[in-house]
Design an enzyme around this catalytic site. Structure first.
Site, PDB file in Angstrom:
ATOM      1  N   HIS A  30     -71.947   8.986 -18.078  1.00 20.54           N
ATOM      2  CA  HIS A  30     -70.530   8.952 -18.452  1.00 20.54           C
ATOM      3  C   HIS A  30     -69.710   9.196 -17.192  1.00 20.54           C
ATOM      4  O   HIS A  30     -69.720  10.304 -16.651  1.00 20.54           O
ATOM      5  CB  HIS A  30     -70.252  10.032 -19.511  1.00 20.54           C
ATOM      6  CG  HIS A  30     -68.880   9.978 -20.086  1.00 20.54           C
ATOM      7  ND1 HIS A  30     -68.097  11.095 -20.229  1.00 20.54           N
ATOM      8  CD2 HIS A  30     -68.150   8.939 -20.551  1.00 20.54           C
ATOM      9  CE1 HIS A  30     -66.939  10.736 -20.767  1.00 20.54           C
ATOM     10  NE2 HIS A  30     -66.950   9.440 -20.968  1.00 20.54           N
ATOM     11  N   ASP A  34     -63.677  12.787 -21.090  1.00 23.88           N
ATOM     12  CA  ASP A  34     -62.937  12.426 -22.296  1.00 23.88           C
ATOM     13  C   ASP A  34     -62.169  13.630 -22.808  1.00 23.88           C
ATOM     14  O   ASP A  34     -62.747  14.701 -23.016  1.00 23.88           O
ATOM     15  CB  ASP A  34     -63.882  11.944 -23.403  1.00 23.88           C
ATOM     16  CG  ASP A  34     -64.455  10.562 -23.113  1.00 23.88           C
ATOM     17  OD1 ASP A  34     -64.049   9.941 -22.117  1.00 23.88           O
ATOM     18  OD2 ASP A  34     -65.309  10.130 -23.900  1.00 23.88           O
ATOM     19  N   HIS A 113     -58.241   9.159 -27.480  1.00 27.44           N
ATOM     20  CA  HIS A 113     -58.642  10.050 -26.389  1.00 27.44           C
ATOM     21  C   HIS A 113     -58.295   9.401 -25.059  1.00 27.44           C
ATOM     22  O   HIS A 113     -58.063   8.189 -24.987  1.00 27.44           O
ATOM     23  CB  HIS A 113     -60.131  10.386 -26.448  1.00 27.44           C
ATOM     24  CG  HIS A 113     -61.045   9.290 -25.973  1.00 27.44           C
ATOM     25  ND1 HIS A 113     -61.275   8.139 -26.702  1.00 27.44           N
ATOM     26  CD2 HIS A 113     -61.777   9.174 -24.841  1.00 27.44           C
ATOM     27  CE1 HIS A 113     -62.124   7.367 -26.037  1.00 27.44           C
ATOM     28  NE2 HIS A 113     -62.446   7.959 -24.901  1.00 27.44           N
TER      29      HIS A 113
HETATM   30 ZN   LIG Z   1     -65.274   8.386 -21.770  1.00 20.64          ZN
END
Ligand SMILES: [Zn+2]
Length: 191
Positions: A30, A34, A113
């Protein structure tokens, strides 16, 4: 150590960390951080410029990243993904703290998000889009390490400031968890 000069949004709710995260799809790397909406499921939170910079890209309707913008700052380049909409255009000069758009859920996303990506190079650097074998952008860094968590701490704590010593006392009405408390205290300066 590089830090943001303004947090990217008002929410503190980190939903997926940078790197390998058990909650992230396919166990892949990732490349960003987030942060979920202030009110889960509700779009439209303001997104802010983390530093002075210039808009290098505005991309609408990417099948994966949705609506995104790239803000090049002096020490790093920031990419804001899955935006509901943006208010900026390519070439625009941006001041730290300016609104650059609104949080959304465009592209591949399970709810409103911000996916924020920070790379320690310029947008036209040949390594900007380059990934290593794990899928990590080679210039990507963990945005969480740049966040201004002392701002969050001041929301959760009262600074008693006794005899010149910074002492934070928890606000009574604050439902902060023990884990969050230690994460915050870890960041708070005790000058
Ligand atoms: Zn993300």
């Amino acid at each position: 150590m590089i830090r943001f000069r303004h947090n990217p949004c008002n929410s503190e709710r980190i939903t997926v960390k940078f790197g390998y995260d058990k909650d992230y799809i396919n166990d892949s790397f990732h490349n960003g951080l987030d942060i979920g909406a202030l009110t889960p499921g509700v779009e439209g939170d303001e997104l802010y410029a983390v530093d002075d910079g210039i808009i290098k890209s505005v991309r609408l309707n990417s099948s994966t990243a949705g609506n995104y913008i790239i803000l090049e700052c002096e020490k790093y380049t920031a990419r804001y993904l899955h935006m509901q909409k943006t208010t900026v255009s390519v070439g625009q000069k941006i001041k730290v703290g300016n609104i650059i758009g609104y949080m959304g859920s465009t592209g591949i996303s399970t709810g409103p998000h911000l996916h924020l990506e920070i790379k320690t190079c310029k947008f036209d650097d040949k390594d900007y889009w380059k990934k290593d074998i794990s899928g990590k952008y080679i210039k990507a860094v963990d945005p969480e390490s740049l966040l201004l968590k002392e701002h969050w701490a001041e929301k959760h704590f009262i600074n008693l400031n006794r005899k010149g010593i910074t002492i934070y006392e928890r606000r009574f009405d604050d439902p902060i968890t023990r884990g969050e408390l230690f994460a915050l205290l870890d960041r708070v300066s005790t000058n």
